[in-house]
Enzyme design. Sequence first.
Site, PDB file in Angstrom:
ATOM      1  N   GLU A 122      10.674  33.530 -39.343  1.00  0.00           N
ATOM      2  CA  GLU A 122      10.592  34.989 -39.258  1.00  0.00           C
ATOM      3  C   GLU A 122      11.286  35.602 -40.475  1.00  0.00           C
ATOM      4  O   GLU A 122      12.330  36.236 -40.376  1.00  0.00           O
ATOM      5  CB  GLU A 122      11.196  35.445 -37.919  1.00  0.00           C
ATOM      6  CG  GLU A 122      10.405  34.882 -36.739  1.00  0.00           C
ATOM      7  CD  GLU A 122      11.128  34.948 -35.392  1.00  0.00           C
ATOM      8  OE1 GLU A 122      12.205  35.556 -35.315  1.00  0.00           O
ATOM      9  OE2 GLU A 122      10.593  34.375 -34.419  1.00  0.00           O
TER      10      GLU A 122
ATOM     11  N   HIS B  41      14.405  39.619 -34.825  1.00  0.00           N
ATOM     12  CA  HIS B  41      13.326  38.628 -34.822  1.00  0.00           C
ATOM     13  C   HIS B  41      12.036  39.288 -35.305  1.00  0.00           C
ATOM     14  O   HIS B  41      11.994  40.468 -35.607  1.00  0.00           O
ATOM     15  CB  HIS B  41      13.106  38.092 -33.399  1.00  0.00           C
ATOM     16  CG  HIS B  41      14.218  37.230 -32.886  1.00  0.00           C
ATOM     17  ND1 HIS B  41      14.120  35.865 -32.803  1.00  0.00           N
ATOM     18  CD2 HIS B  41      15.461  37.540 -32.438  1.00  0.00           C
ATOM     19  CE1 HIS B  41      15.245  35.360 -32.317  1.00  0.00           C
ATOM     20  NE2 HIS B  41      16.081  36.359 -32.086  1.00  0.00           N
TER      21      HIS B  41
ATOM     22  N   GLU C 282      12.136  42.963 -32.226  1.00  0.00           N
ATOM     23  CA  GLU C 282      11.007  42.202 -32.770  1.00  0.00           C
ATOM     24  C   GLU C 282      10.339  43.078 -33.824  1.00  0.00           C
ATOM     25  O   GLU C 282       9.649  44.049 -33.507  1.00  0.00           O
ATOM     26  CB  GLU C 282      10.004  41.851 -31.661  1.00  0.00           C
ATOM     27  CG  GLU C 282      10.551  40.919 -30.588  1.00  0.00           C
ATOM     28  CD  GLU C 282      10.561  39.449 -31.007  1.00  0.00           C
ATOM     29  OE1 GLU C 282      10.012  39.126 -32.084  1.00  0.00           O
ATOM     30  OE2 GLU C 282      11.129  38.641 -30.265  1.00  0.00           O
TER      31      GLU C 282
HETATM   32 ZN   LIG Z   1      12.232  34.895 -33.047  1.00  0.00          ZN
END
Ligand SMILES: [Zn+2]
Length: 448
Positions: A209, A334, A409
């Site tokens: 990521e 993330h 995220e």
């Molecule tokens: Zn992740």
Amino acid sequence: MGRLTPTVPLLAALLRMLSASTLEDGDTDETVVSYKGYQLIRVFPMDGPQVDLVRSLVDKEEQVTLWSRHFAPSRGVDTYRRNQSSAADLLTSPQVKGTVVDYLDTHHIAHLVLIQDLQTAIESENPPMEPEEEEWENRGGHRLSWTRYHRHKDIDSYLDYLANTYTDICQTEIIGKSSQGRDLKLLKVSTGGKGKPAIWIDGGIHAREWISPATVTYILLHLVEFRDQHSELLDSVDWYILPLANPDGYEYSHSTDRLWRKTRSRVGGSRRGSGCYGVDPNRNWDFHWAPGSPSDSCREDFSGPRAFSEPETRAMSEFILSRQGEIKVYLTVHSYSQMWLVPWGYKEEKPRDYYDMYTLAEKGVEALEAIRGTDYLLGTAAELLYTAPGGSDDWAKGVAGIKYSYSIELPDTGDYGFVLPANQIEPVGQETWAAVKAIATHFADGHN
Ligand SMILES: [Zn+2]
């Protein structure tokens, strides 16, 4: 630095032990993994039986891997916004692509191709280093930029640069070492004084990521180098920032396998040729940790032989516990899917103070969306994604007692997935920094 390619395994092992610079270039005797012809396919299961059909496809077909899933039931009562239908993104090898499409068509599961050829996306993701960046390092600075993704040593030296340049407010601390011996380097940003609330931010728990550490260093850039624009956030809040929580995995994702997710520890007694490497560092925290059997060691979400088996998660948890009561916000960054996740992630129920957690998160999301209209979903992981045990955010809340614990995220929603082009670092950085500022402002205003 060139790659050493010794042919004798013992010699290779010795060289690895002796040479830190070899280690910096990643594992020496692995060939680079190619994703030529791999496609990312988004599927839209309409009901429970179709969800089960997708699940069994992923379970049965080794060459189909799940990148992201949003099997959220259509409750939607208290999630922030529900603008995405239930979907899952499947990475499919060229060998099984035809079979997969036939399967989806046979079962009337809608699907579309998000990425035509993953290798092409990987090759165009990251532009080469500019000559000026190299020069800047030679002038005693650093060579980190926010126009491309950088290696571990560039990120590491940026933290040193900040500590050496802004000596009054920045301090590095090595909180531990990775399995392969890399420093876990954290930057503390503080104007001094006791009893201030602190905000923790970590990036790069998952190796592939790349937008995560890039965004976290972007936050550092603004927090420290543009400090005059928001001096109140430094006067009233302390910051602990760890941009690269899994440096071994990150380096491996640069040198060998762009899609590597886990750490690089040797697990399940594995030697080369048997077993697999690495543990999912976001399933390894000691709060409702779920044991995985050694036969699970090849899985991307392998939780490890025991909780905190990984030196990386252990070091982070020990540091956080040593600042218990001081750290008021835990942010872990993330990608991908554009979601702001609130615990719990391990079960469907919500914490008792969920409303407070949700309300503060909402401020962050609103500030983020105001920058360029990026849509984020806000809710628990169980609501928006799926339940998963052993996550760092649940541990921060459940064990360290940090009331405001969140997983962010970052973008996108699947056009590029993990392979987000580097020209997105700055826009993603800007909006995420706006969210972090909104959260910090809450504490600068005297709330607790
Ligand atoms: Zn992740």
